[in-house]
Design an enzyme around this catalytic site. Structure first.
Site, mmCIF file in Angstrom:
data_model
loop_
_atom_site.group_PDB
_atom_site.id
_atom_site.type_symbol
_atom_site.label_atom_id
_atom_site.label_comp_id
_atom_site.label_asym_id
_atom_site.label_seq_id
_atom_site.Cartn_x
_atom_site.Cartn_y
_atom_site.Cartn_z
ATOM 1 C CG ASP A 67 11.661 1.107 9.453
ATOM 2 O OD1 ASP A 67 12.326 2.151 9.357
ATOM 3 O OD2 ASP A 67 11.955 0.064 8.832
ATOM 4 C CG HIS A 106 5.673 5.141 1.007
ATOM 5 N ND1 HIS A 106 6.098 3.905 0.566
ATOM 6 C CD2 HIS A 106 5.471 5.865 -0.114
ATOM 7 C CE1 HIS A 106 6.154 3.889 -0.747
ATOM 8 N NE2 HIS A 106 5.781 5.072 -1.188
HETATM 9 P P1 NAD Z 1 9.313 -4.821 -1.020
HETATM 10 O O1 NAD Z 1 8.790 -5.693 0.058
HETATM 11 O O2 NAD Z 1 8.531 -4.671 -2.262
HETATM 12 O O3 NAD Z 1 10.771 -5.333 -1.460
HETATM 13 C C1 NAD Z 1 11.797 -5.593 -0.543
HETATM 14 C C2 NAD Z 1 13.080 -5.833 -1.314
HETATM 15 O O4 NAD Z 1 14.126 -5.961 -0.388
HETATM 16 C C3 NAD Z 1 13.066 -7.082 -2.187
HETATM 17 O O5 NAD Z 1 13.603 -6.742 -3.456
HETATM 18 C C4 NAD Z 1 14.009 -8.050 -1.433
HETATM 19 O O6 NAD Z 1 14.730 -8.886 -2.313
HETATM 20 C C5 NAD Z 1 14.929 -7.093 -0.728
HETATM 21 N N1 NAD Z 1 15.504 -7.585 0.519
HETATM 22 C C6 NAD Z 1 14.887 -8.276 1.521
HETATM 23 N N2 NAD Z 1 15.731 -8.477 2.556
HETATM 24 C C7 NAD Z 1 16.908 -7.891 2.190
HETATM 25 C C8 NAD Z 1 18.179 -7.748 2.823
HETATM 26 N N3 NAD Z 1 18.428 -8.252 4.046
HETATM 27 N N4 NAD Z 1 19.167 -7.082 2.161
HETATM 28 C C9 NAD Z 1 18.964 -6.574 0.927
HETATM 29 N N5 NAD Z 1 17.771 -6.675 0.280
HETATM 30 C C10 NAD Z 1 16.771 -7.326 0.898
HETATM 31 O O7 NAD Z 1 9.578 -3.399 -0.330
HETATM 32 P P2 NAD Z 1 9.632 -1.940 -0.959
HETATM 33 O O8 NAD Z 1 10.322 -1.976 -2.269
HETATM 34 O O9 NAD Z 1 10.128 -1.071 0.123
HETATM 35 O O10 NAD Z 1 8.126 -1.497 -1.305
HETATM 36 C C11 NAD Z 1 6.947 -1.911 -0.695
HETATM 37 C C12 NAD Z 1 6.336 -1.020 0.388
HETATM 38 O O11 NAD Z 1 6.551 -1.648 1.609
HETATM 39 C C13 NAD Z 1 6.883 0.344 0.621
HETATM 40 O O12 NAD Z 1 5.868 1.235 0.309
HETATM 41 C C14 NAD Z 1 7.134 0.449 2.151
HETATM 42 O O13 NAD Z 1 6.495 1.600 2.662
HETATM 43 C C15 NAD Z 1 6.441 -0.730 2.696
HETATM 44 N N6 NAD Z 1 7.010 -1.428 3.867
HETATM 45 C C16 NAD Z 1 7.791 -0.791 4.761
HETATM 46 C C17 NAD Z 1 8.356 -1.484 5.821
HETATM 47 C C18 NAD Z 1 9.232 -0.748 6.800
HETATM 48 O O14 NAD Z 1 9.004 0.441 7.058
HETATM 49 N N7 NAD Z 1 10.252 -1.407 7.342
HETATM 50 C C19 NAD Z 1 8.132 -2.851 5.970
HETATM 51 C C20 NAD Z 1 7.299 -3.488 5.042
HETATM 52 C C21 NAD Z 1 6.758 -2.757 3.981
#
Ligand code: NAD
Length: 242
Positions: free
Chosen positions: A100, A115
């Site tokens: 992002d 990624h």
């Molecule tokens: P995930 O969705 O698997 O896990 C997110 C984690 O963040 C969870 O453990 C959750 O408990 C925690 N979490 C949520 N809100 C939080 C907060 N406010 N403070 C602290 N912790 C919080 O995500 P991941 O482990 O990054 O892996 C999944 C894939 O998702 C990655 O490959 C990534 O590229 C992709 N992704 C990226 C984005 C982005 O770029 N913002 C958004 C969605 C998914």
């Protein structure tokens, strides 16, 4: 919190691994949440590179929705606290799974993107590079002047990770004596292995998450809560140390 701050202050080389959870407070849902992208789009139909190759127009509709949520999002207090830690000379680099661009927008310089990043795109035929502003998204999929399909430089399931980023991520991991693991479920490799490798090398693992993750069992400190609240508090603790 205070002990974790002390470990960070006395450390030689602190690195961070971040995931979607650090950006949820910026309004970008993580993959696991009820409003996440995969609750609307079937991961098997949209998440794999084969799906993109088979029907790029269909997958691009999902990508446009994703891009629109990213382009409206602003860094939150967690991103800014990390950028400040780097400026203070404490944090040496961020390994992120996020695409992002919010770490960079907050001012972080050494950001390793495992990624990819939604802002850069490549023609699949002639390999010409585009920035997101240069691509016309009114017709999907967007096409290059050579008529090839343009794909964002983000890693789909089934694709290899950018080699340079992987090498840098392992290098930072091997050099760190403290690793902050923030907002990631640590469910996907190789990101999930990095805290385990760091731990094996003797590093202190400080996890910041709202719930348990796949690496919680190796965490020396678990700071449970929202990253946007915990990280500024942690930064304050560090500043208040003698
Ligand atoms: P995930 O969705 O698997 O896990 C997110 C984690 O963040 C969870 O453990 C959750 O408990 C925690 N979490 C949520 N809100 C939080 C907060 N406010 N403070 C602290 N912790 C919080 O995500 P991941 O482990 O990054 O892996 C999944 C894939 O998702 C990655 O490959 C990534 O590229 C992709 N992704 C990226 C984005 C982005 O770029 N913002 C958004 C969605 C998914």
């Amino acid at each position: 919190m205070k002990e974790a701050a002390e470990r960070i202050k006395e450390a030689r080389f602190v690195v961070a691994l971040t995931g979607a959870g650090i950006s949820t407070e910026s309004g970008i849902p993580d993959f696991r949440s009820k409003n996440g992208l995969w609750s609307k789009y079937d991961i098997n139909e949209y998440g794999y590179i084969d799906s993109f190759l088979k029907n790029p127009g269909k997958v691009w509709k999902m990508i446009v929705e994703m891009i629109s949520s990213f382009s409206h999002a602003k860094p939150n207090a967690a991103h800014y606290a990390m950028a400040e830690m780097e400026k203070m000379g404490i944090l040496k680099g961020i390994i992120t799974q996020n695409i992002d661009n919010l770490h960079q927008e907050a001012g972080s310089k050494n950001v390793i993107e495992l990624h990819g990043n939604y802002r850069s795109l490549t023609c699949m035929k002639c390999k010409r590079k585009y920035s997101i502003e240069e691509v016309n998204l009114s017709e999907l999929p967007p096409l290059c002047s050579c008529n090839g399909v343009i794909k964002p430089d983000i890693v789909f399931f089934g694709e290899t990770l950018p080699m340079n980023a992987v090498i840098k991520a392992f290098d930072l991991t091997n050099r760190c004596d403290v690793m902050l693991v923030i907002g990631t479920s640590c469910a996907v490799s190789p990101a999930a292995e990095l805290p385990l490798i760091a731990k094996q090398n003797g590093a202190t693992i400080i996890e910041i998450n709202m719930e348990e993750s796949m690496i919680s069992h190796v965490a020396d400190y678990q700071l449970m809560g929202k990253a946007g609240e915990i990280l500024p508090r942690l930064l304050n603790e560090i500043k208040n140390l003698p």
